[in-house]
Design a protein around this motif. Structure first.
Motif, short mmCIF file in Angstrom:
data_model
loop_
_atom_site.label_atom_id
_atom_site.label_comp_id
_atom_site.label_asym_id
_atom_site.label_seq_id
_atom_site.Cartn_x
_atom_site.Cartn_y
_atom_site.Cartn_z
N GLU A 1 26.93 42.45 44.54
CA GLU A 1 25.94 42.91 45.58
C GLU A 1 26.22 42.35 46.94
N ASN A 2 26.90 41.38 46.97
CA ASN A 2 26.88 40.60 48.47
C ASN A 2 28.15 40.84 49.24
N TYR A 3 29.35 41.11 48.21
CA TYR A 3 30.52 41.06 48.96
C TYR A 3 31.62 42.24 48.56
N SER A 4 30.79 43.32 48.11
CA SER A 4 31.74 44.59 47.74
C SER A 4 32.31 45.18 48.90
N PHE A 5 31.55 45.14 49.93
CA PHE A 5 32.11 45.78 51.24
C PHE A 5 32.24 44.79 52.40
N ASP A 6 32.82 43.45 51.75
CA ASP A 6 33.17 42.44 52.62
C ASP A 6 34.67 42.43 52.76
N PHE B 1 36.12 38.87 52.16
CA PHE B 1 36.15 38.34 50.79
C PHE B 1 37.28 38.98 49.99
N LYS B 2 37.41 40.22 50.35
CA LYS B 2 38.73 41.19 49.28
C LYS B 2 39.99 40.47 49.85
N LYS B 3 40.27 40.30 51.24
CA LYS B 3 41.45 39.57 51.53
C LYS B 3 41.57 38.30 50.89
N HIS B 4 40.84 37.36 50.65
CA HIS B 4 40.89 36.05 50.20
C HIS B 4 40.86 36.05 48.75
N GLU C 1 39.20 34.46 32.94
CA GLU C 1 39.89 34.19 34.04
C GLU C 1 38.72 34.65 35.42
N THR C 2 39.06 33.64 36.61
CA THR C 2 38.38 34.17 37.44
C THR C 2 39.17 34.03 38.86
N ALA C 3 38.54 34.56 39.85
CA ALA C 3 39.29 34.72 41.14
C ALA C 3 39.56 33.67 41.91
N PHE D 1 33.03 28.75 53.47
CA PHE D 1 33.98 27.60 53.96
C PHE D 1 35.26 28.47 54.44
N THR D 2 35.56 29.13 53.26
CA THR D 2 36.70 30.10 53.71
C THR D 2 36.97 30.71 54.80
N LYS D 3 35.93 31.55 54.91
CA LYS D 3 35.82 32.38 56.17
C LYS D 3 35.92 31.23 57.53
#
Length: 484
Positions: free
Chosen positions: A144-149, A152-155, A188-190, A86-88
């Protein structure tokens, strides 16, 4: 009011009509996806309110989830993936304000002992030691799914930092001393709070500029009828704009109208064995006028597994004197859930009266004050908070089992959800309820896939698609800039 670049009802058009009843987040996002994939189809949204995205969708507190709400891993990771999706999507179409301009990074309070909620003692549904292993697996899924995304890192930051267990001295300032003793652990979560109002406003303006979407607001659909024709089924949609009765025929139809999905399914002979339920929910909007030094006590905070109370910061405004006014949405399960009704019947009179805002301001305040009073027992930042607004909307209680819908029941369907709210009923008829705001893109993608299968089975429409694809290539390339 009508927003359209296509022929009106009963006017000649060589484009098949895809009607969507309901212009909330589900119907609107679906329309955008369909319009991009099939620019030769006339998509028509029927919305009963004065504007699309102005009903329940606009009242969402905006609390996303990476799955930390849930005890079951499959439910949790599905939520995580759809929050990212949804964010993307919003980012890809140029939404400028995806997240609220307020303190972010969620706080999850896991209770080991009962908590006092108003005049009742509420026990945890699940113990912290049952939930914490799921937290770790949720983080593993992100790694596993977003380490190189990079998106994802930006948001949300690095995938391996989407959650961490806090020490007692790190979280004690978030919660009241009364609650502190019963806490088993705190994370605490992101997670962030979406700027729901900003997102709805952006989508509302965006969709009105899309070439092949027609929007009819203040259009109350009263009946839908399936018509059998030589080339397959079509659907007659009867609706009124308050001054006259109107009829339109559509080749395809999506029911994206929460409170009336069951009624329309029944009219079309597609009733479920057990109806899904509408749940009227109340949201208290509170404001705190605080010194800047106290801003770090405010976060998206969720007291889990029992009390089920949360605050979701909506915005912060810095005043000239250095103080900050922070607005938060606030819920308390034992008072937020007002009433529940099956969706295959007209709404009870009181439900409809409250939902439409036809009760006095004092009555609203009287209903909502216990939410603030109860939440004050949990969240330290609410000690001086004032109730400034009360909102009502509908949420869907999935499956309609009727005996396992209570949040405080460990077997409740709320704790293990595998139904995102979309279904293909066959013959060009779909349901899109989007059980969460973040599911709207997933559901829209499913609708695109289902429509493709329908078109592949209809050679006439398939030929039309081939005929018009060349003239729409330029439009497709420029689609994401439709609002410029």
């Amino acid at each position: 009011m009508r927003y359209s670049r296509f022929a009106g009802p009963n006017e000649a058009s060589d484009s098949p009509v895809f009607a969507i009843i309901g212009g909330g987040i589900a119907g609107s996002v679906q329309a955008i996806h369909l319009a991009e994939k099939y620019p030769w189809i006339n998509i028509h949204i029927f919305e009963k309110n004065k504007e699309i995205l102005s009903g329940t969708s606009s009242m969402n507190p905006g609390r996303p989830t990476f799955g930390f709400h849930y005890r079951h891993l499959e439910t949790a990771t599905f939520c995580q993936d759809n929050t990212v999706k949804f964010t993307k999507f919003l980012d890809s179409i140029g939404c400028p304000n995806i997240f609220a301009k307020a303190p972010q990074r969620g706080i999850y309070v896991l209770m080991k002992d009962a908590a006092q909620v108003l005049d009742s003692s509420v026990k945890p549904v699940f113990r912290p030691d049952e939930i914490e292993p799921i937290f770790e697996k949720i983080r593993d899924h992100a790694i596993e799914n977003y380490s190189f995304d990079e998106d994802f890192k930006k948001h949300f930051g690095p995938a391996d930092q989407i959650c961490r267990r806090l020490e007692k001295d790190e979280y004690k300032h978030f919660i009241t001393p009364e609650l502190f003793e019963g806490v088993g652990s705190c994370y605490e979560t992101a997670e962030k709070t979406f700027d729901t109002a900003g997102v709805c406003l952006f989508l509302r303006n965006y969709i009105k500029r899309v070439k092949n979407i027609t929007i009819s607001t203040e259009s109350n659909v009263t009946r839908v009828v399936r018509i059998q024709q030589p080339n397959g089924s079509s659907y007659q949609i009867n609706w009124t704009d308050g001054t006259k009765d109107c009829v339109e025929t559509a080749k395809f139809l999506t029911l994206a109208c929460w409170e009336r999905v069951g009624q329309f399914r029944k009219q079309l002979g597609k009733a479920e064995h057990q109806p899904t339920y509408n749940r009227l929910k109340m949201l208290a909007i509170v404001e705190m006028d605080i010194p800047a030094s106290r801003l770090d006590t405010i976060r998206p905070i969720f007291v889990a597994s029992g009390p089920f109370s949360m605050i979701s910061p909506q915005k912060c405004i810095e005043k000239p004197n250095g103080r900050i006014v922070c607005r938060c949405a606030c819920t308390l399960a034992v008072r937020t859930n007002v009433m529940t009704a099956p969706d295959d019947r007209p709404l009870p009179a009181q439900y409809d009266k409250i939902l439409q805002g036809r009760i006095s301001a004092e009555a609203k305040r009287k209903m909502a004050m216990p939410i603030l009073e109860g939440a004050r027992q949990f969240f330290a930042c609410l000690s001086d908070a004032k109730l400034v607004d009360v909102r009502f909307g509908t949420v869907r209680v999935p499956f309609g089992g009727g005996n396992a819908v209570d949040l405080h029941d460990p077997a409740s369907e709320h704790h293990s959800r595998d139904y995102p709210g979309c279904s293909n009923l066959g013959e060009g008829l779909f349901v899109n309820e989007a059980m969460k705001m973040i599911y709207s893109v997933y559901n829209a993608e499913m609708m695109v896939d289902w429509l493709r299968a329908e078109l592949n089975g209809n050679r006439v429409l398939e030929a039309k698609e081939t005929e018009k694809v060349v003239q729409n290539v330029y439009y497709n390339r420029k689609y994401v800039h439709a609002t410029e």
